[in-house]
Design a protein around this motif. Sequence first.
Motif, short mmCIF file in Angstrom:
data_model
loop_
_atom_site.label_atom_id
_atom_site.label_comp_id
_atom_site.label_asym_id
_atom_site.label_seq_id
_atom_site.Cartn_x
_atom_site.Cartn_y
_atom_site.Cartn_z
N GLU A 200 0.82 -1.20 0.00
CA GLU A 200 0.00 0.00 0.00
C GLU A 200 0.86 1.26 0.00
O GLU A 200 0.53 2.26 -0.66
N ARG B 271 0.63 4.06 -2.90
CA ARG B 271 0.26 5.44 -2.57
C ARG B 271 1.37 6.44 -2.91
O ARG B 271 1.10 7.61 -3.15
N ASP C 170 -11.43 3.50 -1.58
CA ASP C 170 -10.20 3.60 -2.36
C ASP C 170 -10.23 2.49 -3.42
O ASP C 170 -9.95 1.34 -3.14
#
Length: 604
Positions: free
Chosen positions: A11, A15, A516
């Motif tokens: 993640e 990101r 998301d």
Amino acid sequence: MPNQVSEEIIEEVRRSNDIVDVIGEYIQLKKQGRNFFGLCPFHGEQTPSFSVTQEKQIFHCFGCGKGGNVITFVMEIEGYSFYEALRLLSGKSGVELPELSDQRESSASQESQSILSASEWIAKLYHHLLRFTKDGKEGYQYFKDRGIEDATIDEFQLGFAPNIKGFTAEFLKKKGFHQQLLVKAGLLSLSEDNTVSDRFRGRVIFPIRNHLGKTVAFGGRSITEQEPKYLNSPESEIFQKGKLLYNFDIAKKHIRKQSEAVLFEGYMDVISASQAGVKNAVATLGTSLTEAQARLLRRYVDTVIICYDADSAGNEAAYKAATLLKKTGCHVKIANLRDNMDPDDFIKAFGAEAFQKEVIESSLTFTNFYMRYLKKDYNLTLEGDRIQYIEKVLEFLATIDSSIEREYYLQEISDSFSVSMDSLTQEIANYRQKLGTGKDKINKNRYTNRAPNDNYMKKLLPAFQNAERQLLAYMLQDAVITDKVQEEIGASFNMDDHKIIATNLYAYFEAHQEPDVSMFLEMLNDDRLKQLVTEIAMMPVQDSITNEEINDYIKTILAENYKKQDIQTLKEHQKIAEQQNDPIKAAEIAMQIIEIQKQWKKIK
């Protein structure tokens, strides 16, 4: 994904890599409304149907259907495994990854990795020899005589392979590389007496890098009477010369910034032009421009300036390259070089500023170049040849959509050959009628005309299916709506794919508070479902939606569900009637089923 890489690290990598920035390194993106659009790198197209949303950090192609997040994109475009894509992205963002213990995770062969590593070592060796040793003095002097500065030599990592038979072989042996592999890769040559030697010995070296900046091959040029004059690495798993462009890894950022690329024929032309300030310079690798290279350029830019030698062979090659580029949708110009000069010669004779202003910035349109190019086939002092030439030019001008451009060149022909504009205009009209060309096309291929219209999908799908897609689109961006749907519908979506997506969304929002889409995609293992999710996520939705509208979608979905349940129940009753030898009742039930189906067809 293997246990060695935690969900938190994945993640963090995702990101820290903005999808617009990453995809923008591979294709030209233009903003339209909230999203960015470009030509899809996964299938051939001339008008952009590839959409990227920065807000949701996903991409979707409305042409071929591919979609996903930034990790998916890198996997697709590079042919990488999940870990390799993570490694590339982590390198961009500085996130540290654990090393995998399972080597099967690597999609690239160990052999290719070894060749890449050996190539990097050789590139460093050749460059060091050229710049800092007596063994490279001969090569260094060659570049100096050609006007190449030290900074440019360093930028392009130019080198020299000394004319010593076993020098490179011994160097690589000490680094732990196997000679058999190096011979296979073309880095070393095997002699008749089974001894190995440097393939490029006695030559100045031009490292050839892929789009990621990895050295994958070498070009060598003889600086003595040694033959052949030019020698390239053989093709391999990591090097296909028809798919790469020299200097593309360095030039691509300048190409994006300037919205045009300058295409040359050879290494030295690119190096001299770059030193002269033309930083968006690339070249083919000793062959004619290929379709793959043309498509690569088209993904990045609308305009390509062809700067080949201004002689007969160069003009012929420029015409072929221009024709190929135009087929991919590129706007093509031809550099305005003086007759019988090559770019390197011009720069040395007239300087960098003159090259930029008189050659690159004063480039000819393709039409202007074509009209000049055609003249080689005709003796324009003869009346018959003049007429044939004019007819040939008119045939070409008839294919041009812009009436202004057509009239401009018709006026030039009229003035040059004393033919009336009325006659030329009439002849053009006849040609266009034969071609079946309609009205002039305005704003052709504009990105702003390519907004995907979701209405076509609504017309093709039944009402309940559109309702399920719309509801999923809202669920993807709102946890409250998802909770409401879970409570009232649960898994009772009518389409199996939609059931799976909804079920996964329920699980996602149990673990995560904020929507998301990009993160949600990582929960899905089915690539087909990932593409469907990105397609649905790209659907236009309102910024806010009322409870009544959500309820309407839910009612439509449940009504279809109940209808299916009713029909299923009736079919079960029909089966019982048949088993009880009651054909009249079975027929009555069959009529009920048909009537329900007719009613629902009318509603749809």
